[in-house]
Write an enzyme that holds these catalytic residues in place. Structure first.
Site, PDB file in Angstrom:
ATOM      1  N   THR A 197      -7.052  -7.767  -2.661  1.00 34.44           N
ATOM      2  CA  THR A 197      -6.206  -8.485  -1.706  1.00 34.44           C
ATOM      3  C   THR A 197      -5.852  -9.887  -2.179  1.00 34.44           C
ATOM      4  OG1 THR A 197      -8.250  -8.982  -0.498  1.00 34.44           O
ATOM      5  CG2 THR A 197      -6.881  -7.179   0.339  1.00 34.44           C
ATOM      6  N   ARG A 237      -2.816   8.545   2.643  1.00 32.71           N
ATOM      7  CA  ARG A 237      -3.398   9.310   3.746  1.00 32.71           C
ATOM      8  C   ARG A 237      -2.399   9.605   4.852  1.00 32.71           C
ATOM      9  NH1 ARG A 237      -8.840   6.461   5.539  1.00 32.71           N
ATOM     10  NH2 ARG A 237      -8.002   4.622   4.498  1.00 32.71           N
ATOM     11  N   ARG A 276      23.393   7.707  24.906  1.00 32.97           N
ATOM     12  CA  ARG A 276      23.184   7.164  23.557  1.00 32.97           C
ATOM     13  C   ARG A 276      24.465   6.499  23.070  1.00 32.97           C
ATOM     14  NH1 ARG A 276      25.202  11.225  19.772  1.00 32.97           N
ATOM     15  NH2 ARG A 276      25.937  13.044  20.930  1.00 32.97           N
ATOM     16  N   GLY A 294       0.815  -1.217   0.000  1.00 21.91           N
ATOM     17  CA  GLY A 294       0.000   0.000   0.000  1.00 21.91           C
ATOM     18  C   GLY A 294       0.843   1.259   0.000  1.00 21.91           C
TER      19      GLY A 294
END
Length: 457
Positions: free
Chosen positions: A88, A22, A323, A18
């Site tokens: 699908t 959006r 870190r 996909g």
């Protein structure tokens, strides 16, 4: 690790092609992260934990970033291109070569459903070992609008109907298709190849495998799931909702594992954060990927940790950043406004405040004063600083790497150290102080007189 109790072989097909328009992003949807791991990474981890020994991912052609993530999360998994988007079932058949290989069970999953757990995938495939040809994941909802409906006759599943193809009566059904499906390996490829596109959208729907199986007299099972777990992510609002669900799971696991979270809703975990027993975490702490905290440690407020290890009894914060492989050994402490990068603090070593230590090794029980920095970068290369056991670094010192401070040595406050300091020695590297009696008074008088002359013009 949770694994399937069945010895049956499992192939997993993950649909990840996909575009995710959006999301309003240049990044493929499945590469957006939840708790420090991509959505695709969550799904791949879950199907493998559920027992998948062969994995195929259907992806958009030419996405090197997606292919790289697949290799990171599931080395050796097959990558299959979906050139056209025709539904699908059509997407699953992009992995036809993998489906043609013998497997007892086949699971079809989606790369944008990061909340589905390995336990749910295990439950989904369980009916296959009892003789079912197809098992579908489904949930009950008060508002089924937009979902495919799972249609039953008594206890028997007869079909899954997409909403746009459903009759008014069928649209009243509240049992909805979650999308994920398990198929018996002996039936999977045959059923998928028989799916047609005679529907309102003209697409090849994976759920149509249910009606085809029923028509052959095969058993179809429904496996229930809570609606929130089944939700996919289509935009950033849903991404934030998925993050909230995963964080709630991780906070609960931390608390049940023996950690104290003073304000759980303000603590954010990575998917791989490890906390030991009797760890205390104060409010507003962020754990990035790769953090392990051993028993009895304290992480104070507003700490940000990523790729670090805290050994038993270590203390950090508040307002700390660690870190790049930093390590605090047993009982070591760093305080407010201290940053560590690729630095190891030995047992009992301390840097109480206002310090940067990068690419450094700090010996046991050494003390690093406020305002100290290691000058580790020359604009091209990184260099290391070594501070010996029991050494004392005075406040506001700069250690210009590469440099070694010997065990038990002392560095006077305000020094800029550019050469090694032997064990037990004192290093002073600053300008000599000069005092001129009365100078400030005379200068102030001259300045005031000058100000009066200028104001009289």
């Amino acid at each position: 690790m949770t694994t399937s109790s069945s010895p049956r072989s499992l192939t997993a097909i993950v649909l990840a092609a996909g575009k995710g328009t959006r999301m309003r992003s240049d990044l493929p949807k499945v590469l957006h992260k939840v708790a420090g791991r991509t959505m695709l990474g969550h799904v791949l981890a879950a199907v493998r934990e559920a027992g998948a020994t062969r994995v195929g991912v259907v992806a958009e052609p030419g996405r090197a970033d997606v292919a790289a993530e697949i290799e990171r999360q599931a080395p050796g998994a097959g990558v299959f291109a979906q050139a056209e988007r025709l539904g699908t079932a059509h997407a699953v058949l992009a992995a036809r070569a993998l489906l043609a290989e013998a497997a007892d069970d086949v699971i079809v999953a989606f790369g944008d459903t990061p909340l589905v757990t390995a336990e749910t995938f295990t439950r989904l495939r369980a009916p296959l070992s009892a003789g079912a040809a197809v098992a579908v994941l489904a949930f009950e909802t008060e508002n089924p609008t937009g979902y495919g409906r799972v249609l039953t006759e008594g206890a028997r599943v007869v079909a899954i109907r997409e909403e746009k193809d459903a009759s008014p009566a069928e649209r009243q059904v509240r049992l909805c298709n979650a999308g994920l499906m398990a198929l018996g390996g002996a039936h999977a490829l045959r059923l998928l190849e028989r799916i047609g596109n005679d529907n309102a959208a003209g697409e090849y729907y994976l759920p149509d495998a249910v009606a085809l199986a029923v028509a052959e007299g095969l058993t179809v099972a429904v496996v229930p799931v809570d609606e929130p777990e089944a939700q996919g992510v289509n935009d950033r609002v849903q991404l934030a909702a998925a993050e909230a669900v995963v964080q709630a799971r991780l906070r609960r696991a931390a608390l049940l594992g023996g950690a104290t979270l003073a304000a759980p809703e303000t603590v954010f975990f990575s998917h791989d954060t490890v906390l030991g027993r009797d760890v205390t975490v104060e409010p507003n702490v962020v754990f990035g990927p790769g953090v392990t905290v051993a028993d009895g440690c304290t992480v104070r407020a507003f700490a940000h940790l990523a790729d670090v290890r805290l050994e038993a009894g270590a203390k950090v914060g508040p307002f700390v950043r660690m870190r790049g492989g930093a390590v605090l050994e047993q009982g070591a402490e760093i305080g407010n406004f201290v940053e560590l990068k690729n630095t190891r603090m030995g047992p009992g070593a301390k840097a109480a405040h206002l310090t940067y230590l990068g690419d450094a090794e700090v010996g046991a029980k050494a003390n690093v004063g406020a305002g100290t920095i290691t000058c580790n970068y020359d604009g091209v290369f990184k260099h290391r600083t070594s501070i010996g056991a029991g050494a004392f670094i005075g406040s506001n010192s700069a250690l210009v790497a590469p440099v070694t401070i010997g065990a038990g040595a002392m560095v006077a406050a305000g020094s800029v150290i550019t050469q090694d300091v032997p064990e037990g020695a004192l290093a002073v590297a600053r300008g000599r102080q000069e005092v001129r009696p009365g100078w400030a008074v005379r200068m102030r008088e001259r300045l005031l007189a000058l100000k009066e002359r200028r104001s009289g013009r």
